[in-house]
Structures are given as structure tokens and as C-alpha cells.
Design an enzyme around this catalytic site. Sequence first.
Site, PDB file in Angstrom:
ATOM      1  N   THR A   1      26.296  54.528  36.562  1.00  0.00           N
ATOM      2  CA  THR A   1      27.569  54.480  35.845  1.00  0.00           C
ATOM      3  C   THR A   1      28.297  55.818  35.803  1.00  0.00           C
ATOM      4  OG1 THR A   1      26.480  54.946  33.726  1.00  0.00           O
ATOM      5  CG2 THR A   1      26.723  52.625  34.372  1.00  0.00           C
ATOM      6  N   LYS A   2      27.659  56.879  36.337  1.00  0.00           N
ATOM      7  CA  LYS A   2      28.288  58.196  36.280  1.00  0.00           C
ATOM      8  C   LYS A   2      27.857  59.020  37.497  1.00  0.00           C
ATOM      9  CE  LYS A   2      24.572  60.228  33.458  1.00  0.00           C
ATOM     10  NZ  LYS A   2      24.262  60.903  32.168  1.00  0.00           N
TER      11      LYS A   2
ATOM     12  N   HIS B   1      38.451  46.350  35.509  1.00  0.00           N
ATOM     13  CA  HIS B   1      39.480  45.696  34.691  1.00  0.00           C
ATOM     14  C   HIS B   1      39.759  46.546  33.458  1.00  0.00           C
ATOM     15  CE1 HIS B   1      39.222  41.838  36.882  1.00  0.00           C
ATOM     16  NE2 HIS B   1      37.944  42.143  37.016  1.00  0.00           N
TER      17      HIS B   1
ATOM     18  N   GLY C   1      16.957  48.094  46.541  1.00  0.00           N
ATOM     19  CA  GLY C   1      17.341  46.696  46.410  1.00  0.00           C
ATOM     20  C   GLY C   1      17.946  46.364  45.057  1.00  0.00           C
TER      21      GLY C   1
ATOM     22  N   ASN D   1      21.335  46.284  54.447  1.00  0.00           N
ATOM     23  CA  ASN D   1      20.519  45.076  54.580  1.00  0.00           C
ATOM     24  C   ASN D   1      21.268  43.867  54.005  1.00  0.00           C
ATOM     25  OD1 ASN D   1      18.171  43.457  55.000  1.00  0.00           O
ATOM     26  ND2 ASN D   1      16.898  45.268  54.685  1.00  0.00           N
TER      27      ASN D   1
END
Length: 266
Positions: A194-195, A139, A171, A109
Site C-alpha cells: 500500500t506504500k 475511486h 503469488g 505467470n
Amino acid sequence: MAEGLPPVKPFPKLPAPEEYENLSESERMCQGFPYRPLNAELTKARSKARILIRKYNSETSFDDDAGRRKILDELLHPSCKDKKNIFIEPTFRCDYGEYIKLGNNFYANFDCVLLDSGWIEFGNDCMLAPGVHVYAATHPLDGGYRQLNDTGNYFELSGPVKIGNNCWLGGGAIICPGVTLGNNVIVGAGAVVTKPFPDNVVLGGNPAKVIRHMPEPTVPVGKRSLCILIVKMGSNFAGIFGTLLQVPPFYKTTQNEAYKVEISIR
């Protein structure tokens, strides 16, 4: 240091230069080694992608499916040319495009961002709600290597992202570098993943965690046609959305049946 915080840890060790000194910058990027994004090779590739993205977002009409698909075939990884039903609503953003692999029946979307400074792969039958961001770019933690005015020492890193079959990203969800999701995973709106997570789970929160385990899909993945859901927004949308999370009736169809569902909300 403030009380109650974790102890200071050394920065992660970087790979030895001899491991990647013979690789090009794009090869270093895709293999997770430190790379210099401002070199001529990668700058040229990003410029090409931005030209195609501008055309996609600004120079095609809402009903120009063929024109948009032609641009995507040029922008994305060549394997996408053989995939059916790839549709991305403008506006769309990516770094290179050529490091994005999509499966059959892919839908994203509005305002999708796929930062492919590293591989981003989706399986079949994946749906992305508005504002989903997937990052393969990252980074170094050591700020000494993040000084843009020190081009001799500045570099970036990447972590590949792989999403399985039949996944739905809600969303504003964010998928961070290095994440792998299994098949039949739902990521709730606003979650930050995050994992890695396995098959058949619903994720939510920041950082995301499992909030529900699910059975296998009622209709086997890869054995049905693409479902087109047309929703007319209305006051009871929240209730309908809650129902959709409970394995909705429109999934319970016969194998290989083509269908179209319209939900009218009054």
C-alpha cells in the site's frame, strides 16, 4: 462510532476544476485528476484492448510465441516493442494496455491483472508469480461520487505504479495505486503493498512491511541473460522454495553467461 477506532477525518480535497478542465479524459486519467471513464474516448480504448486480450487468451496456442508477441506489441505501450523477452502467460487482463511499460526479460505467470487506468511501469528482469494484481485504478473515498447511476457526478481516479529492476512479486500479491518499489525487491505471496519501499528488501503481510533486508544481487542486473527456471513439482517443493529465497546457487554465474537451470524434485 465504535470505541478504539481512529477519529473521523474529512475526505481528501479534490483538485480545483480549473487545473484540468482543458485536458481530455485520458490526459486527466494519466495525470491523476478526476476523470469520467464512461466517456466515448476511454470506452473505445477499453473495447480495443478487450478484443486484443480475447485473442491473446483464447486464440493463440501455448507454443505460438511470435503470435502472442505480435498481440502484445499492439496492446502495450509502444516502448515495449524494443524490449527483449516479454512473456505473459494467459490468462491476462488489463484496462487499456497502452499505459503499461515493461522492461527487458519480463515474465508474468497465469492470471496476471494490470489495471492501467494510470501508468504501470516495470524495470528489467521482473518476474510475477500466478495471480499477481497491480492496480493503478482507484475511486474517491467520498461515496457520493461512486454512484454509477449519477453519471453527472460519477468519476474515478488513478495513481501510477512503478516497479524497479530485478523484482519478484509472489503469488497473489497485490500492488495498490501510487506505489513505487525500488530495485531487487521481493514481495511475498499474498502481500498487499500500500506504500512505497526502497531497494533490496523482502516484503510480506497485509499491509506489507519489510521482513528482511538483502544485499545487492550477486550477478549485476542488466549484465546477464534471462534465467529460465524449470521446476518439476513434487512433495519437497516447499523446501526448495525456501532455498530459493536464500539467494540460490543458479544466480552465481559468470557475467553475460547464458544458462538454463532445471530443478528436479522427487
